[in-house]
Scaffold this active site. Sequence first.
Site, mmCIF file in Angstrom:
data_model
loop_
_atom_site.group_PDB
_atom_site.id
_atom_site.type_symbol
_atom_site.label_atom_id
_atom_site.label_comp_id
_atom_site.label_asym_id
_atom_site.label_seq_id
_atom_site.Cartn_x
_atom_site.Cartn_y
_atom_site.Cartn_z
ATOM 1 N N CYS A 40 106.108 -11.059 25.200
ATOM 2 C CA CYS A 40 105.429 -10.504 26.538
ATOM 3 C C CYS A 40 107.154 -10.057 26.426
ATOM 4 C CB CYS A 40 104.178 -11.294 26.695
ATOM 5 S SG CYS A 40 104.600 -11.505 29.098
ATOM 6 N N ASP A 42 107.791 -12.352 29.580
ATOM 7 C CA ASP A 42 108.270 -13.121 29.910
ATOM 8 C C ASP A 42 109.016 -13.827 29.873
ATOM 9 O OD1 ASP A 42 107.688 -16.582 30.827
ATOM 10 O OD2 ASP A 42 105.934 -15.649 31.421
ATOM 11 N N ARG A 44 110.067 -17.235 30.152
ATOM 12 C CA ARG A 44 109.517 -19.120 29.160
ATOM 13 C C ARG A 44 109.208 -18.323 27.675
ATOM 14 N NH1 ARG A 44 104.823 -19.573 33.253
ATOM 15 N NH2 ARG A 44 104.504 -17.501 32.979
ATOM 16 N N HIS A 96 101.043 -14.849 24.894
ATOM 17 C CA HIS A 96 100.369 -16.253 25.644
ATOM 18 C C HIS A 96 99.717 -16.654 26.461
ATOM 19 C CE1 HIS A 96 102.753 -15.388 29.358
ATOM 20 N NE2 HIS A 96 103.465 -14.116 28.810
ATOM 21 N N CYS A 99 99.113 -15.856 30.708
ATOM 22 C CA CYS A 99 100.284 -14.511 31.019
ATOM 23 C C CYS A 99 100.358 -13.819 32.281
ATOM 24 C CB CYS A 99 99.988 -13.723 29.717
ATOM 25 S SG CYS A 99 101.359 -12.393 29.662
HETATM 26 CO CO CO Z 1 102.921 -12.626 29.548
#
Ligand code: CO
Length: 205
Positions: A40, A42, A44, A96, A99
């Site tokens: 992803c 993301d 993080r 994750h 999400c």
């Molecule tokens: Co995500």
Amino acid sequence: MLNDLLDRNATWSDQRNRDEPGYFARLATRQTPEFFWIGCSDSRVPANVVAGLDPGEVFVHRNVANVIHSSDMNMLSALEFAVDALRIREIIVCGHYGCGGVKAATEDLPHGLADHWLEPIRRLARAYAIDLAQIDDQEARRDRLAELNVVEGVRRVAETPILQRAWKNRVSIRVHGLIYGLKDGRLRDLDCTVGPGHFNAEAAQ
Ligand code: CO
């Protein structure tokens, strides 16, 4: 802001070169990553950081909610390069918990273009509606959907002509499904690995 970033980069590269003289010169000559990571976007969940890997050790493709669209030329180009040119033999689809893309796919709100991108997750949610309805907690339900999205992603990668061709040629590649916990920083194996046995001889004919 940008100047801060450039300053941090200069500090990092100087430090790295002090620790290992000639590091960048060596790395510049070739890359030999052992893993191809599809994850992803993301911020993080940066592949290198959470897997504890250095530059040069993981080839990465990321998109919103790590969705595998079978006709995504961006993902397919990276996959083909990873398998054929870099000769990577371990592919990881990593989702994750928590999400935002998975959450958006479960909401009854318009998100514009993202709704097209996330459609496979909505389809998964419909397909597993009965199972998911048994999970009372909304967050836990979305996290389960994030896991299902990874398992589906592994299956879709395995079904690409790129992987089918590699397995037909007896190349020993495996595709793994992992999920990352934002709250504990741990990667978990979803035990949905597929390997050469996944070659579909009938479909390939
Ligand atoms: Co995500």
